[in-house]
Design a protein around this motif. Sequence first.
Motif, mmCIF file in Angstrom:
data_model
loop_
_atom_site.group_PDB
_atom_site.id
_atom_site.type_symbol
_atom_site.label_atom_id
_atom_site.label_comp_id
_atom_site.label_asym_id
_atom_site.label_seq_id
_atom_site.Cartn_x
_atom_site.Cartn_y
_atom_site.Cartn_z
ATOM 1 N N ALA A 87 0.849 -1.188 0.000
ATOM 2 C CA ALA A 87 0.000 0.000 0.000
ATOM 3 C C ALA A 87 0.886 1.239 0.000
ATOM 4 O O ALA A 87 2.064 1.186 0.377
ATOM 5 C CB ALA A 87 -0.932 0.020 1.204
ATOM 6 N N SER A 88 0.309 2.357 -0.428
ATOM 7 C CA SER A 88 1.021 3.622 -0.355
ATOM 8 C C SER A 88 0.054 4.720 0.060
ATOM 9 O O SER A 88 -1.165 4.581 -0.083
ATOM 10 C CB SER A 88 1.684 3.966 -1.689
ATOM 11 O OG SER A 88 0.717 4.346 -2.659
ATOM 12 N N SER A 89 0.610 5.795 0.590
ATOM 13 C CA SER A 89 -0.196 6.957 0.941
ATOM 14 C C SER A 89 0.659 8.210 0.792
ATOM 15 O O SER A 89 1.891 8.143 0.850
ATOM 16 C CB SER A 89 -0.739 6.858 2.367
ATOM 17 O OG SER A 89 0.299 6.817 3.317
ATOM 18 N N GLN A 90 -0.009 9.337 0.623
ATOM 19 C CA GLN A 90 0.704 10.589 0.454
ATOM 20 C C GLN A 90 1.546 10.899 1.691
ATOM 21 O O GLN A 90 2.702 11.294 1.601
ATOM 22 C CB GLN A 90 -0.278 11.729 0.192
ATOM 23 C CG GLN A 90 0.374 13.081 -0.015
ATOM 24 C CD GLN A 90 1.324 13.059 -1.201
ATOM 25 O OE1 GLN A 90 0.989 12.580 -2.265
ATOM 26 N NE2 GLN A 90 2.540 13.575 -1.017
ATOM 27 N N ASP A 91 0.925 10.708 2.829
ATOM 28 C CA ASP A 91 1.602 10.844 4.106
ATOM 29 C C ASP A 91 0.892 9.954 5.100
ATOM 30 O O ASP A 91 0.037 9.161 4.702
ATOM 31 C CB ASP A 91 1.607 12.318 4.577
ATOM 32 C CG ASP A 91 0.207 12.915 4.541
ATOM 33 O OD1 ASP A 91 0.077 14.082 4.115
ATOM 34 O OD2 ASP A 91 -0.760 12.228 4.934
ATOM 35 N N PHE A 92 1.221 10.049 6.365
ATOM 36 C CA PHE A 92 0.636 9.131 7.340
ATOM 37 C C PHE A 92 -0.813 9.481 7.673
ATOM 38 O O PHE A 92 -1.518 8.689 8.270
ATOM 39 C CB PHE A 92 1.470 9.103 8.608
ATOM 40 C CG PHE A 92 2.803 8.449 8.437
ATOM 41 C CD1 PHE A 92 3.899 8.893 9.153
ATOM 42 C CD2 PHE A 92 2.967 7.389 7.561
ATOM 43 C CE1 PHE A 92 5.132 8.282 8.999
ATOM 44 C CE2 PHE A 92 4.198 6.774 7.398
ATOM 45 C CZ PHE A 92 5.290 7.229 8.125
ATOM 46 N N VAL A 93 -1.261 10.660 7.311
ATOM 47 C CA VAL A 93 -2.647 11.039 7.607
ATOM 48 C C VAL A 93 -3.592 10.557 6.511
ATOM 49 O O VAL A 93 -4.712 10.137 6.773
ATOM 50 C CB VAL A 93 -2.755 12.570 7.753
ATOM 51 C CG1 VAL A 93 -4.205 12.988 7.962
ATOM 52 C CG2 VAL A 93 -1.885 13.045 8.908
ATOM 53 N N ALA A 94 -3.134 10.620 5.276
ATOM 54 C CA ALA A 94 -3.998 10.331 4.129
ATOM 55 C C ALA A 94 -4.344 8.839 4.038
ATOM 56 O O ALA A 94 -3.687 7.992 4.626
ATOM 57 C CB ALA A 94 -3.308 10.783 2.844
ATOM 58 N N GLN A 95 -5.382 8.562 3.268
ATOM 59 C CA GLN A 95 -5.795 7.171 3.093
ATOM 60 C C GLN A 95 -4.732 6.385 2.350
ATOM 61 O O GLN A 95 -3.941 6.947 1.604
ATOM 62 C CB GLN A 95 -7.101 7.110 2.298
ATOM 63 C CG GLN A 95 -6.937 7.467 0.831
ATOM 64 C CD GLN A 95 -8.238 7.438 0.076
ATOM 65 O OE1 GLN A 95 -9.086 8.308 0.225
ATOM 66 N NE2 GLN A 95 -8.397 6.419 -0.760
ATOM 67 N N GLN A 96 -4.728 5.083 2.581
ATOM 68 C CA GLN A 96 -3.794 4.204 1.910
ATOM 69 C C GLN A 96 -4.461 3.577 0.688
ATOM 70 O O GLN A 96 -5.624 3.199 0.721
ATOM 71 C CB GLN A 96 -3.324 3.116 2.879
ATOM 72 C CG GLN A 96 -2.514 3.679 4.046
ATOM 73 C CD GLN A 96 -2.092 2.621 5.040
ATOM 74 O OE1 GLN A 96 -2.031 1.433 4.738
ATOM 75 N NE2 GLN A 96 -1.767 3.061 6.248
ATOM 76 N N PHE A 97 -3.701 3.463 -0.370
ATOM 77 C CA PHE A 97 -4.133 2.808 -1.598
ATOM 78 C C PHE A 97 -3.412 1.466 -1.695
ATOM 79 O O PHE A 97 -2.197 1.410 -1.536
ATOM 80 C CB PHE A 97 -3.800 3.668 -2.815
ATOM 81 C CG PHE A 97 -4.612 4.929 -2.892
ATOM 82 C CD1 PHE A 97 -4.262 6.039 -2.148
ATOM 83 C CD2 PHE A 97 -5.729 5.004 -3.708
ATOM 84 C CE1 PHE A 97 -5.013 7.214 -2.203
ATOM 85 C CE2 PHE A 97 -6.478 6.162 -3.786
ATOM 86 C CZ PHE A 97 -6.126 7.267 -3.033
ATOM 87 N N PHE A 98 -4.171 0.432 -1.983
ATOM 88 C CA PHE A 98 -3.631 -0.917 -1.971
ATOM 89 C C PHE A 98 -3.390 -1.457 -3.372
ATOM 90 O O PHE A 98 -4.141 -1.164 -4.306
ATOM 91 C CB PHE A 98 -4.575 -1.863 -1.216
ATOM 92 C CG PHE A 98 -4.543 -1.673 0.272
ATOM 93 C CD1 PHE A 98 -5.268 -0.658 0.873
ATOM 94 C CD2 PHE A 98 -3.759 -2.494 1.067
ATOM 95 C CE1 PHE A 98 -5.222 -0.465 2.247
ATOM 96 C CE2 PHE A 98 -3.709 -2.310 2.446
ATOM 97 C CZ PHE A 98 -4.437 -1.300 3.030
ATOM 98 N N GLY A 99 -2.366 -2.279 -3.487
ATOM 99 C CA GLY A 99 -2.135 -3.041 -4.694
ATOM 100 C C GLY A 99 -2.952 -4.326 -4.681
ATOM 101 O O GLY A 99 -3.620 -4.631 -3.691
ATOM 102 N N PRO A 100 -2.884 -5.105 -5.747
ATOM 103 C CA PRO A 100 -3.685 -6.330 -5.858
ATOM 104 C C PRO A 100 -3.163 -7.487 -5.024
ATOM 105 O O PRO A 100 -3.864 -8.460 -4.812
ATOM 106 C CB PRO A 100 -3.615 -6.660 -7.345
ATOM 107 C CG PRO A 100 -2.326 -6.063 -7.791
ATOM 108 C CD PRO A 100 -2.142 -4.812 -6.977
ATOM 109 N N GLY A 101 -1.914 -7.382 -4.582
ATOM 110 C CA GLY A 101 -1.356 -8.433 -3.733
ATOM 111 C C GLY A 101 -0.613 -9.499 -4.517
ATOM 112 O O GLY A 101 -0.810 -9.678 -5.728
#
Lengths: 112, 112
Positions: free
Chosen positions: B92-106
């Motif tokens: 997963a990645s996010s802009q920073d620690f506050v923002a939502q995380q976006f996940f990969g397919p795994g």
Amino acid sequence: AQSVSQHNHHVILSEAASLELGCNYSYGGTVNLFWYVQYPGQHLQLLLKYFSGDPLVKGIKGFEAEFIKSKFSFNLRKPSVQWSDTAEYFCAVKPNDYKLSFGAGTTVTVRA
Amino acid sequence: ETGVTQTPRHLVMGMTNKKSLKCEQHLGHNAMYWYKQSAKKPLELMFVYSLEERVENNSVPSRFSPECPNSSHLFLHLHTLQPEDSALYLCASSQDFVAQQFFGPGTRLTVL
């Protein structure tokens, strides 16, 4: 330790029925709250989130969730489900750091 | 498509093999994460990187070794794994620690 509890492991319902999935957390401070959905064969994606403000949050695809601080709950609802809502639903809680804690997930099966 | 890709999507390896999982995000995010998703268990946070610096190693065995060469790429190097390490590994990645995380397919990993 912070924990996230999802009350139902598997929910089966018919199209047009109403859905409510329970989520409770144990963290006592300020938290950010999320519901993620994982459709069969797809990646996790965000349904909705609560950071602050109106405790009733509207998300995508007709979903909403209500944050009740006194009950440490963030239940997910949809008034009328469709077959395409069949998926696994995850509640997640994040305090003001980077650790996103997930519940075990609820599998929702909607019968046509 | 969330902008987070993972390769390979499926991996079968023996206990003596060495393999690597790759994650790439095209979103310009500064934080990246590795999670382990086992059946009927909550997602477990394994590692967190911020600006290529590891900020969390969540008691993960040393047979898992992360690497973040730049803010767009994250690797998970695997060696001498155990059958109980079989799971879906999510990036997963996010802009920073506050923002939502976006996940990969795994990556669906099976250890024989």
